[in-house]
Design a protein around this motif. Structure first.
Motif, PDB file in Angstrom:
ATOM      1  N   VAL A  89     -13.402   4.750  -8.050  1.00 23.72           N
ATOM      2  CA  VAL A  89     -13.354   4.512  -9.500  1.00 23.72           C
ATOM      3  C   VAL A  89     -13.854   5.757 -10.235  1.00 23.72           C
ATOM      4  CG1 VAL A  89     -14.507   3.239 -11.372  1.00 23.72           C
ATOM      5  CG2 VAL A  89     -13.463   1.993  -9.448  1.00 23.72           C
ATOM      6  N   GLY A  90     -14.963   6.303  -9.748  1.00 23.99           N
ATOM      7  CA  GLY A  90     -15.515   7.511 -10.388  1.00 23.99           C
ATOM      8  C   GLY A  90     -14.537   8.671 -10.353  1.00 23.99           C
ATOM      9  N   ASN A  91     -13.884   8.853  -9.201  1.00 28.14           N
ATOM     10  CA  ASN A  91     -12.923   9.954  -9.078  1.00 28.14           C
ATOM     11  C   ASN A  91     -11.763   9.808 -10.065  1.00 28.14           C
ATOM     12  OD1 ASN A  91     -14.350  11.195  -7.081  1.00 28.14           O
ATOM     13  ND2 ASN A  91     -13.129  10.386  -5.384  1.00 28.14           N
ATOM     14  N   LEU A  92     -11.232   8.588 -10.137  1.00 25.82           N
ATOM     15  CA  LEU A  92     -10.081   8.379 -11.015  1.00 25.82           C
ATOM     16  C   LEU A  92     -10.472   8.518 -12.484  1.00 25.82           C
ATOM     17  CD1 LEU A  92      -8.209   5.468  -9.177  1.00 25.82           C
ATOM     18  CD2 LEU A  92      -7.507   7.858  -9.403  1.00 25.82           C
ATOM     19  N   LEU A  93     -11.651   7.995 -12.819  1.00 21.23           N
ATOM     20  CA  LEU A  93     -12.091   8.130 -14.212  1.00 21.23           C
ATOM     21  C   LEU A  93     -12.359   9.588 -14.561  1.00 21.23           C
ATOM     22  CD1 LEU A  93     -14.427   5.019 -14.640  1.00 21.23           C
ATOM     23  CD2 LEU A  93     -12.181   5.413 -15.692  1.00 21.23           C
ATOM     24  N   GLN A  94     -12.895  10.308 -13.600  1.00 16.77           N
ATOM     25  CA  GLN A  94     -13.137  11.743 -13.821  1.00 16.77           C
ATOM     26  C   GLN A  94     -11.813  12.464 -14.065  1.00 16.77           C
ATOM     27  OE1 GLN A  94     -16.245  13.120 -13.800  1.00 16.77           O
ATOM     28  NE2 GLN A  94     -15.407  15.104 -14.371  1.00 16.77           N
ATOM     29  N   THR A  95     -10.803  12.131 -13.263  1.00 16.02           N
ATOM     30  CA  THR A  95      -9.483  12.746 -13.430  1.00 16.02           C
ATOM     31  C   THR A  95      -8.913  12.424 -14.811  1.00 16.02           C
ATOM     32  OG1 THR A  95      -9.090  12.509 -11.069  1.00 16.02           O
ATOM     33  CG2 THR A  95      -7.166  12.925 -12.440  1.00 16.02           C
ATOM     34  N   ARG A  96      -9.041  11.125 -15.191  1.00 17.69           N
ATOM     35  CA  ARG A  96      -8.531  10.744 -16.514  1.00 17.69           C
ATOM     36  C   ARG A  96      -9.290  11.484 -17.617  1.00 17.69           C
ATOM     37  NH1 ARG A  96      -5.825   7.195 -19.723  1.00 17.69           N
ATOM     38  NH2 ARG A  96      -6.919   6.281 -21.492  1.00 17.69           N
ATOM     39  N   HIS A  97     -10.599  11.584 -17.451  1.00 21.31           N
ATOM     40  CA  HIS A  97     -11.416  12.267 -18.440  1.00 21.31           C
ATOM     41  C   HIS A  97     -10.967  13.734 -18.579  1.00 21.31           C
ATOM     42  CE1 HIS A  97     -15.019  12.820 -20.828  1.00 21.31           C
ATOM     43  NE2 HIS A  97     -15.348  13.875 -20.104  1.00 21.31           N
ATOM     44  N   ARG A 157     -19.415  -7.057 -10.360  1.00 18.91           N
ATOM     45  CA  ARG A 157     -20.833  -6.864 -10.028  1.00 18.91           C
ATOM     46  C   ARG A 157     -21.068  -5.447  -9.467  1.00 18.91           C
ATOM     47  NH1 ARG A 157     -21.566 -11.059  -6.703  1.00 18.91           N
ATOM     48  NH2 ARG A 157     -21.814  -9.866  -4.781  1.00 18.91           N
ATOM     49  N   ILE A 158     -20.169  -5.001  -8.616  1.00 17.71           N
ATOM     50  CA  ILE A 158     -20.318  -3.647  -8.049  1.00 17.71           C
ATOM     51  C   ILE A 158     -20.298  -2.593  -9.149  1.00 17.71           C
ATOM     52  CG2 ILE A 158     -19.196  -1.885  -6.623  1.00 17.71           C
ATOM     53  CD1 ILE A 158     -18.149  -4.178  -4.853  1.00 17.71           C
ATOM     54  N   LEU A 159     -19.315  -2.727 -10.037  1.00 19.03           N
ATOM     55  CA  LEU A 159     -19.173  -1.708 -11.088  1.00 19.03           C
ATOM     56  C   LEU A 159     -20.297  -1.811 -12.116  1.00 19.03           C
ATOM     57  CD1 LEU A 159     -15.284  -1.756 -11.634  1.00 19.03           C
ATOM     58  CD2 LEU A 159     -16.656  -0.091 -10.370  1.00 19.03           C
ATOM     59  N   GLY A 160     -20.662  -3.047 -12.434  1.00 16.05           N
ATOM     60  CA  GLY A 160     -21.779  -3.236 -13.372  1.00 16.05           C
ATOM     61  C   GLY A 160     -23.054  -2.658 -12.791  1.00 16.05           C
ATOM     62  N   GLY A 161     -23.240  -2.889 -11.523  1.00 15.93           N
ATOM     63  CA  GLY A 161     -24.436  -2.365 -10.863  1.00 15.93           C
ATOM     64  C   GLY A 161     -24.432  -0.858 -10.797  1.00 15.93           C
ATOM     65  N   ALA A 162     -23.245  -0.270 -10.833  1.00 18.75           N
ATOM     66  CA  ALA A 162     -23.150   1.197 -10.781  1.00 18.75           C
ATOM     67  C   ALA A 162     -23.299   1.820 -12.164  1.00 18.75           C
ATOM     68  CB  ALA A 162     -21.805   1.605 -10.179  1.00 18.75           C
ATOM     69  N   GLY A 163     -23.395   0.987 -13.198  1.00 20.08           N
ATOM     70  CA  GLY A 163     -23.646   1.544 -14.531  1.00 20.08           C
ATOM     71  C   GLY A 163     -22.491   1.426 -15.498  1.00 20.08           C
ATOM     72  N   ALA A 212     -19.498   6.229 -18.123  1.00 19.82           N
ATOM     73  CA  ALA A 212     -20.051   4.882 -17.974  1.00 19.82           C
ATOM     74  C   ALA A 212     -19.471   3.902 -18.982  1.00 19.82           C
ATOM     75  CB  ALA A 212     -21.568   4.928 -18.121  1.00 19.82           C
ATOM     76  N   THR A 213     -19.006   4.410 -20.129  1.00 26.71           N
ATOM     77  CA  THR A 213     -18.446   3.514 -21.143  1.00 26.71           C
ATOM     78  C   THR A 213     -16.918   3.434 -21.054  1.00 26.71           C
ATOM     79  OG1 THR A 213     -18.458   5.369 -22.683  1.00 26.71           O
ATOM     80  CG2 THR A 213     -20.317   3.831 -22.794  1.00 26.71           C
ATOM     81  N   SER A 214     -16.355   3.915 -19.949  1.00 28.48           N
ATOM     82  CA  SER A 214     -14.904   3.826 -19.767  1.00 28.48           C
ATOM     83  C   SER A 214     -14.494   2.356 -19.721  1.00 28.48           C
ATOM     84  CB  SER A 214     -14.497   4.496 -18.445  1.00 28.48           C
ATOM     85  OG  SER A 214     -14.897   5.835 -18.431  1.00 28.48           O
ATOM     86  N   ARG A 215     -13.298   2.081 -20.277  1.00 30.29           N
ATOM     87  CA  ARG A 215     -12.790   0.699 -20.248  1.00 30.29           C
ATOM     88  C   ARG A 215     -12.113   0.456 -18.896  1.00 30.29           C
ATOM     89  NH1 ARG A 215     -11.203   2.559 -25.389  1.00 30.29           N
ATOM     90  NH2 ARG A 215      -9.247   3.169 -24.402  1.00 30.29           N
ATOM     91  N   ILE A 216     -12.641  -0.501 -18.165  1.00 34.03           N
ATOM     92  CA  ILE A 216     -12.100  -0.793 -16.833  1.00 34.03           C
ATOM     93  C   ILE A 216     -11.559  -2.217 -16.826  1.00 34.03           C
ATOM     94  CG2 ILE A 216     -12.629  -0.999 -14.377  1.00 34.03           C
ATOM     95  CD1 ILE A 216     -14.910   1.000 -14.798  1.00 34.03           C
TER      96      ILE A 216
END
Ligand SMILES: [Fe+2]
Length: 374
Positions: free
Chosen positions: A141-149, A43-49, A24-28
């Motif tokens: 976005v979640g998938n890509l951030l998960q991969t990066r993580h 707004r979409i991403l902010g709303g998703a946390g 959730a604290t990933s830099r986007i």
């Protein structure tokens, strides 16, 4: 098909998954020349946390921003005036560390195969088609951030693994060095009251090797192997090795055999240190003029063995059959042996160096010339 930047920013879909806490604290970073598109995705991403979202409507600001702080994910519009998404990816390529994984999610209304292939070739990892679907945005976005993580975790683990391997390798190298020195000590100890002849010769050989331009790694190998040059003495009877007077012909032949015995004890190893040790044990009593034990002359003796002539150390230290020579006389003997007993280039390197590095332990030395260095 409608070009980007014209206001097609209506989101479809509804249910939005929340990101994992550590994502959730990933830099986007969101890049789009259309402010409405930016606000929608924000707004979409902010709303998703997601809490750290930066928006840029000027693509030329992407590189300067990324040079300061590389984001964890970039959502990138393709068709923008001034610098398009391809240009942005081109600018990012050189500043993205080769061992990093920076996911770029292309957001485009251009769904042609050519565009997608070009974007993929330039580093895009995934696509979102305008008008964007909120659920799809969050999922991709979640998938890509998960991969990066996962990628970064793997990189951290790899770095830790490499650190541990380097640490263990260093420990093994120290153990290896110490074992060789202790092997040499076993041979030294019988006729060298300090038990340090081989180590001094090895250290001096590495100094000469370096003076002659040997790379550090080669000089280190020479030092490791040179401690074994007299290893064959371990098989020479005390009655010969420790005899205080002159040797008979048979005794001298036996003494000379320490070279072949040492070589045979070290023969057949696949390890470079022992293989070089074998060569040094066999050849360290060769002479430049060919009048050594095997009769090999000049360059037919490898440089390492021409360097590991232990005469100087034997001269300046006490042996069972001799007293120690004065330093000046030992140096003079080495100098006069250049071109006959010793390789003149090796002698020149020795003479040009600081002799303190070769003398080492000198306590107990007596200043009377002796002979028959073994
Ligand atoms: Fe020797």
């Amino acid at each position: 098909m409608q070009p980007e930047g014209t206001g097609r920013n209506v989101a479809r879909g509804g249910a939005v998954a929340s990101p994992a806490t550590d994502l959730a604290t990933s830099r986007i970073l969101v890049v789009d020349d259309n402010a409405l598109n930016l606000r929608l995705i924000e707004r979409i991403l902010g709303g998703a946390g997601y809490s750290r979202i930066a928006c840029l409507s000027e693509p030329r600001q992407v590189r300067p921003l990324c040079e300061r702080v590389l984001p964890d994910l970039i959502l990138l519009d393709l068709h923008m005036p001034g610098l398009d998404g391809f240009g942005v990816m081109e600018q990012l390529a050189p500043i993205t560390p080769p061992d990093d994984y920076l996911p770029i999610l292309v957001v485009t209304a251009d769904v042609t195969r050519e565009t997608r292939e070009r974007a993929l070739r330039m580093g895009a990892k995934d696509f979102l088609t305008k008008p964007v679907d909120a659920t799809e945005v969050v999922l991709r976005v979640g998938n890509l951030l998960q991969t990066r993580h996962l990628y970064r975790n793997l990189r951290t683990l790899n770095a830790e693994l490499e650190r541990r391997v380097a640490q263990r390798t260093a420990q093994l190298e120290r153990a290896h060095d110490e074992l060789l020195e202790r092997l040499a000590l076993a041979a030294d100890y019988r006729d060298d009251i300090t038990g340090a002849h081989s180590r001094r010769v090895a250290a001096g050989s590495a100094r000469i090797g370096s003076m002659l331009g040997m790379p550090d790694r080669e000089a280190r190998l020479l030092q490791q192997a040179a401690v074994l040059h007299d290893f064959g003495k371990i098989a020479i009877p005390d009655s010969v090795l420790l005899k205080p007077g002159s040797l008979t012909d048979d005794e001298f032949a036996l003494m000379r055999s320490h070279t072949t015995i040492g070589a045979s004890l070290l023969a057949g190893s696949q390890f470079p240190t022992l293989a070089l040790g074998q060569e040094l044990a066999r050849m360290h009593h060769e002479r430049w003029d060919g009048r050594g034990y095997l009769g090999l002359a000049g360059d037919s003796v490898p440089l390492s063995s021409r360097i590991v002539a232990d005469v100087f150390d034997a001269l300046i230290h006490v042996r069972p059959y001799k007293k120690a020579w004065p330093l000046s006389e030992a140096v003079a003997a080495i100098a006069s042996g250049g071109g006959t007993q010793f390789d003149p280039e090796v002698v020149a390197a020795f003479m040009a160096d600081d002799l303190d590095g070769y003398v080492g332990q000198t306590e107990g030395m007596e200043w009377t010339p002796g002979e028959n260095a073994a």
